[in-house]
Design a protein around this motif. Sequence first.
Motif, PDB file in Angstrom:
ATOM      1  N   ALA A  42       0.852  -1.332   0.504  1.00  0.00           N
ATOM      2  CA  ALA A  42      -0.035  -0.278   0.003  1.00  0.00           C
ATOM      3  C   ALA A  42       1.427   1.168   0.082  1.00  0.00           C
ATOM      4  CB  ALA A  42      -0.830   0.409   1.364  1.00  0.00           C
ATOM      5  N   GLN A  43       2.418   1.225   0.622  1.00  0.00           N
ATOM      6  CA  GLN A  43       2.611   2.079   0.856  1.00  0.00           C
ATOM      7  C   GLN A  43       3.874   2.396  -0.530  1.00  0.00           C
ATOM      8  OE1 GLN A  43       2.833   4.737   3.918  1.00  0.00           O
ATOM      9  NE2 GLN A  43       4.111   5.709   1.984  1.00  0.00           N
ATOM     10  N   ARG A  44       4.072   1.941  -1.126  1.00  0.00           N
ATOM     11  CA  ARG A  44       4.856   1.488  -2.313  1.00  0.00           C
ATOM     12  C   ARG A  44       3.625   2.127  -2.992  1.00  0.00           C
ATOM     13  NH1 ARG A  44       6.625  -3.276  -2.404  1.00  0.00           N
ATOM     14  NH2 ARG A  44       8.807  -2.141  -1.824  1.00  0.00           N
ATOM     15  N   ILE A  45       2.654   1.731  -3.230  1.00  0.00           N
ATOM     16  CA  ILE A  45       1.919   2.560  -4.940  1.00  0.00           C
ATOM     17  C   ILE A  45       1.549   4.063  -3.588  1.00  0.00           C
ATOM     18  CG2 ILE A  45      -1.155   2.829  -5.179  1.00  0.00           C
ATOM     19  CD1 ILE A  45       0.296   0.184  -6.273  1.00  0.00           C
ATOM     20  N   LYS A  46       1.415   4.743  -2.505  1.00  0.00           N
ATOM     21  CA  LYS A  46       1.405   5.725  -2.359  1.00  0.00           C
ATOM     22  C   LYS A  46       3.052   6.320  -2.686  1.00  0.00           C
ATOM     23  CE  LYS A  46      -1.707   4.872   1.676  1.00  0.00           C
ATOM     24  NZ  LYS A  46      -1.442   4.278   3.236  1.00  0.00           N
ATOM     25  N   ASP A  47       3.324   6.263  -2.710  1.00  0.00           N
ATOM     26  CA  ASP A  47       4.799   6.516  -3.326  1.00  0.00           C
ATOM     27  C   ASP A  47       5.391   7.259  -4.743  1.00  0.00           C
ATOM     28  OD1 ASP A  47       5.118   6.772  -0.323  1.00  0.00           O
ATOM     29  OD2 ASP A  47       6.712   5.262  -0.084  1.00  0.00           O
ATOM     30  N   GLU A  48       5.245   5.643  -5.255  1.00  0.00           N
ATOM     31  CA  GLU A  48       5.127   5.924  -6.698  1.00  0.00           C
ATOM     32  C   GLU A  48       3.686   6.008  -7.550  1.00  0.00           C
ATOM     33  OE1 GLU A  48       7.290   2.570  -7.594  1.00  0.00           O
ATOM     34  OE2 GLU A  48       8.626   2.239  -5.530  1.00  0.00           O
ATOM     35  N   TYR A  49       2.628   5.831  -7.409  1.00  0.00           N
ATOM     36  CA  TYR A  49       1.949   6.131  -8.554  1.00  0.00           C
ATOM     37  C   TYR A  49       0.731   6.643  -7.917  1.00  0.00           C
ATOM     38  CZ  TYR A  49       3.799   1.438 -10.150  1.00  0.00           C
ATOM     39  OH  TYR A  49       5.228   0.987 -10.295  1.00  0.00           O
ATOM     40  N   ALA A  50       0.828   7.286  -6.724  1.00  0.00           N
ATOM     41  CA  ALA A  50       0.701   8.606  -6.512  1.00  0.00           C
ATOM     42  C   ALA A  50      -0.829   9.480  -7.064  1.00  0.00           C
ATOM     43  CB  ALA A  50       0.962   9.548  -5.508  1.00  0.00           C
ATOM     44  N   GLY A  51      -1.675   9.638  -7.417  1.00  0.00           N
ATOM     45  CA  GLY A  51      -2.914   9.913  -8.662  1.00  0.00           C
ATOM     46  C   GLY A  51      -2.880  10.262 -10.073  1.00  0.00           C
ATOM     47  N   GLU A  52      -1.896   8.184  -9.974  1.00  0.00           N
ATOM     48  CA  GLU A  52      -3.021   7.208 -11.114  1.00  0.00           C
ATOM     49  C   GLU A  52      -3.497   6.459 -10.895  1.00  0.00           C
ATOM     50  OE1 GLU A  52       0.606   6.064 -12.951  1.00  0.00           O
ATOM     51  OE2 GLU A  52       2.213   6.615 -12.477  1.00  0.00           O
ATOM     52  N   VAL A  53      -4.162   5.596  -9.720  1.00  0.00           N
ATOM     53  CA  VAL A  53      -4.999   4.950  -9.206  1.00  0.00           C
ATOM     54  C   VAL A  53      -5.189   5.710  -7.941  1.00  0.00           C
ATOM     55  CG1 VAL A  53      -3.349   2.916  -9.996  1.00  0.00           C
ATOM     56  CG2 VAL A  53      -2.884   4.553  -7.732  1.00  0.00           C
ATOM     57  N   GLN A  54      -6.730   5.044  -7.796  1.00  0.00           N
ATOM     58  CA  GLN A  54      -7.798   5.247  -6.271  1.00  0.00           C
ATOM     59  C   GLN A  54      -7.404   3.900  -6.297  1.00  0.00           C
ATOM     60  OE1 GLN A  54     -12.130   6.269  -7.428  1.00  0.00           O
ATOM     61  NE2 GLN A  54     -11.874   5.993  -4.796  1.00  0.00           N
ATOM     62  N   LEU A  55      -6.944   4.444  -4.644  1.00  0.00           N
ATOM     63  CA  LEU A  55      -6.439   3.225  -3.800  1.00  0.00           C
ATOM     64  C   LEU A  55      -7.325   2.568  -2.360  1.00  0.00           C
ATOM     65  CD1 LEU A  55      -4.417   1.279  -2.754  1.00  0.00           C
ATOM     66  CD2 LEU A  55      -3.136   2.395  -1.702  1.00  0.00           C
ATOM     67  N   GLN A  56      -7.922   1.929  -2.183  1.00  0.00           N
ATOM     68  CA  GLN A  56      -8.852   1.009  -0.924  1.00  0.00           C
ATOM     69  C   GLN A  56      -7.919   0.969  -0.425  1.00  0.00           C
ATOM     70  OE1 GLN A  56     -12.523   2.260  -0.396  1.00  0.00           O
ATOM     71  NE2 GLN A  56     -11.831   1.127   1.004  1.00  0.00           N
ATOM     72  N   GLU A  57      -7.838   0.847   0.445  1.00  0.00           N
ATOM     73  CA  GLU A  57      -7.711  -0.287   2.138  1.00  0.00           C
ATOM     74  C   GLU A  57      -8.125  -0.500   2.565  1.00  0.00           C
ATOM     75  OE1 GLU A  57      -3.450   2.025   3.419  1.00  0.00           O
ATOM     76  OE2 GLU A  57      -4.451   3.561   2.062  1.00  0.00           O
ATOM     77  N   PHE A  58      -8.376  -1.735   3.128  1.00  0.00           N
ATOM     78  CA  PHE A  58      -9.348  -3.032   4.273  1.00  0.00           C
ATOM     79  C   PHE A  58      -8.212  -3.357   4.965  1.00  0.00           C
ATOM     80  CE2 PHE A  58     -11.985  -3.620  -0.017  1.00  0.00           C
ATOM     81  CZ  PHE A  58     -13.031  -2.477   0.866  1.00  0.00           C
ATOM     82  N   ASP A  59      -8.685  -4.079   5.925  1.00  0.00           N
ATOM     83  CA  ASP A  59      -8.201  -3.997   7.216  1.00  0.00           C
ATOM     84  C   ASP A  59      -7.143  -5.380   6.681  1.00  0.00           C
ATOM     85  OD1 ASP A  59      -8.447  -2.418   9.177  1.00  0.00           O
ATOM     86  OD2 ASP A  59      -9.878  -3.434   9.650  1.00  0.00           O
ATOM     87  N   GLY A  60      -7.757  -6.461   6.151  1.00  0.00           N
ATOM     88  CA  GLY A  60      -6.974  -7.620   5.540  1.00  0.00           C
ATOM     89  C   GLY A  60      -6.891  -7.786   3.493  1.00  0.00           C
ATOM     90  N   TYR A  61      -6.943  -8.804   3.268  1.00  0.00           N
ATOM     91  CA  TYR A  61      -6.307  -8.614   2.021  1.00  0.00           C
ATOM     92  C   TYR A  61      -7.744  -9.510   1.924  1.00  0.00           C
ATOM     93  CZ  TYR A  61      -1.567  -7.415   1.625  1.00  0.00           C
ATOM     94  OH  TYR A  61      -0.759  -6.303   1.685  1.00  0.00           O
ATOM     95  N   SER A  62      -8.231 -10.433   2.157  1.00  0.00           N
ATOM     96  CA  SER A  62      -9.602 -11.620   1.965  1.00  0.00           C
ATOM     97  C   SER A  62     -10.640 -10.370   1.569  1.00  0.00           C
ATOM     98  CB  SER A  62      -9.929 -11.699   2.345  1.00  0.00           C
ATOM     99  OG  SER A  62     -10.686 -11.948   4.507  1.00  0.00           O
ATOM    100  N   GLU A  63     -10.713  -9.399   2.334  1.00  0.00           N
ATOM    101  CA  GLU A  63     -11.517  -8.755   1.826  1.00  0.00           C
ATOM    102  C   GLU A  63     -11.282  -7.518   0.325  1.00  0.00           C
ATOM    103  OE1 GLU A  63     -12.973  -5.709   5.493  1.00  0.00           O
ATOM    104  OE2 GLU A  63     -10.639  -6.185   6.183  1.00  0.00           O
ATOM    105  N   CYS A  64     -10.128  -6.902   0.346  1.00  0.00           N
ATOM    106  CA  CYS A  64      -9.581  -6.372  -1.048  1.00  0.00           C
ATOM    107  C   CYS A  64     -10.505  -7.960  -2.556  1.00  0.00           C
ATOM    108  CB  CYS A  64      -8.209  -6.607  -1.148  1.00  0.00           C
ATOM    109  SG  CYS A  64      -7.929  -5.052  -0.141  1.00  0.00           S
ATOM    110  N   VAL A  65      -9.842  -9.273  -1.957  1.00  0.00           N
ATOM    111  CA  VAL A  65      -9.881 -10.670  -2.878  1.00  0.00           C
ATOM    112  C   VAL A  65     -11.465 -10.339  -3.050  1.00  0.00           C
ATOM    113  CG1 VAL A  65      -9.931 -12.642  -3.607  1.00  0.00           C
ATOM    114  CG2 VAL A  65      -8.180 -11.278  -2.580  1.00  0.00           C
ATOM    115  N   GLU A  66     -12.351  -9.938  -2.219  1.00  0.00           N
ATOM    116  CA  GLU A  66     -13.961 -10.212  -2.293  1.00  0.00           C
ATOM    117  C   GLU A  66     -14.331  -9.296  -2.935  1.00  0.00           C
ATOM    118  OE1 GLU A  66     -15.044 -10.494   1.518  1.00  0.00           O
ATOM    119  OE2 GLU A  66     -14.409 -12.574   2.102  1.00  0.00           O
ATOM    120  N   ALA A  67     -13.701  -8.224  -3.292  1.00  0.00           N
ATOM    121  CA  ALA A  67     -14.094  -6.985  -3.553  1.00  0.00           C
ATOM    122  C   ALA A  67     -13.769  -6.770  -5.729  1.00  0.00           C
ATOM    123  CB  ALA A  67     -13.825  -5.318  -3.377  1.00  0.00           C
ATOM    124  N   LEU A  68     -13.082  -7.569  -5.566  1.00  0.00           N
ATOM    125  CA  LEU A  68     -12.056  -7.724  -6.649  1.00  0.00           C
ATOM    126  C   LEU A  68     -13.253  -9.190  -8.066  1.00  0.00           C
ATOM    127  CD1 LEU A  68     -10.292  -7.858  -9.325  1.00  0.00           C
ATOM    128  CD2 LEU A  68      -9.282  -9.647  -8.281  1.00  0.00           C
TER     129      LEU A  68
END
Length: 281
Positions: A160-186
């Motif tokens: 998550a930190q790498r996306i903020k540092d290197e790709y800010a402005g290119e993507v909209q980052l959604q953060e959850f407490d666990g990856y299972s939540e991310c995968v369910e959303a995908l």
Amino acid sequence: MHRIARTGAALAAVGLTLAACSSGGDSGSGSTEGGSNDAGTLTVGIKFDQPGLGLQEGGDYTGFDVDVARYIAEQLGYSADQVEFREAPSAQRENLLSNGQVDLIVATYSITDERKQTVDFAGPYFVAGQDLLVAADSDISGPEDLDGSLLCSVTGSTPAQRIKDEYAGEVQLQEFDGYSECVEALAAGTIDAVTTDDIILAGFAAQDAYAGKLKVVGNPFSDEQYGVGLPKDSDLCQEVTDAITSMIDDGTWQELLDKNLGDANYTPNADLNPPTPDACG
């Protein structure tokens, strides 16, 4: 037969009835100098929601990180019923160690200079790479294709930190407490991609619920050295390092990787794995 293999059946049979083996509080302070322990408990932080790495299903704990933790615990002199597993979400790992709530953490914990300011690491015991998980029919082939996409990762994680540092402005980052939540959303189609380390994504993609629906892009864009997290100035660093070295040298490392990720068709970077643990201090 490797030592871990000889004890595997006993570990499974125990069923990790570990709540009854508490050392008298959350501190996990049953560990003793030198690692040998006849009475106390070794409290280990793991992930509870990462298939193939650290997964809780009822009273059972499975995954590569879980088995690495069991091997290390045995080498330190702890029996199976002296090991207590505790959930270690990414954003809480440093606090769990500094507050004495766990004795060590084996939870896809990337070694970074920033984290070394507050915790110690033994290892690395594995080197992964940040990658992307996308829908099976997605045209996304790497981070360069993320412009305008909705991307998901976990709060407090290195990806998550790498996306903020290197790709800010290119993507909209959604953060959850666990990856299972991310995968369910995908899988539900509410986001475009999930980013974390390739070995984590491979474990999710191999689950029956997502087979044929999700895919790992296979274009890693970082090196993530997984270490065993320890409280700052811990006297266990060398013993844990020796245990990791033994695990790699005696073939158990490969055995545990095949056992837990073999069905995921995941091949780690052979130029970086298995790694050589760094010297302590």
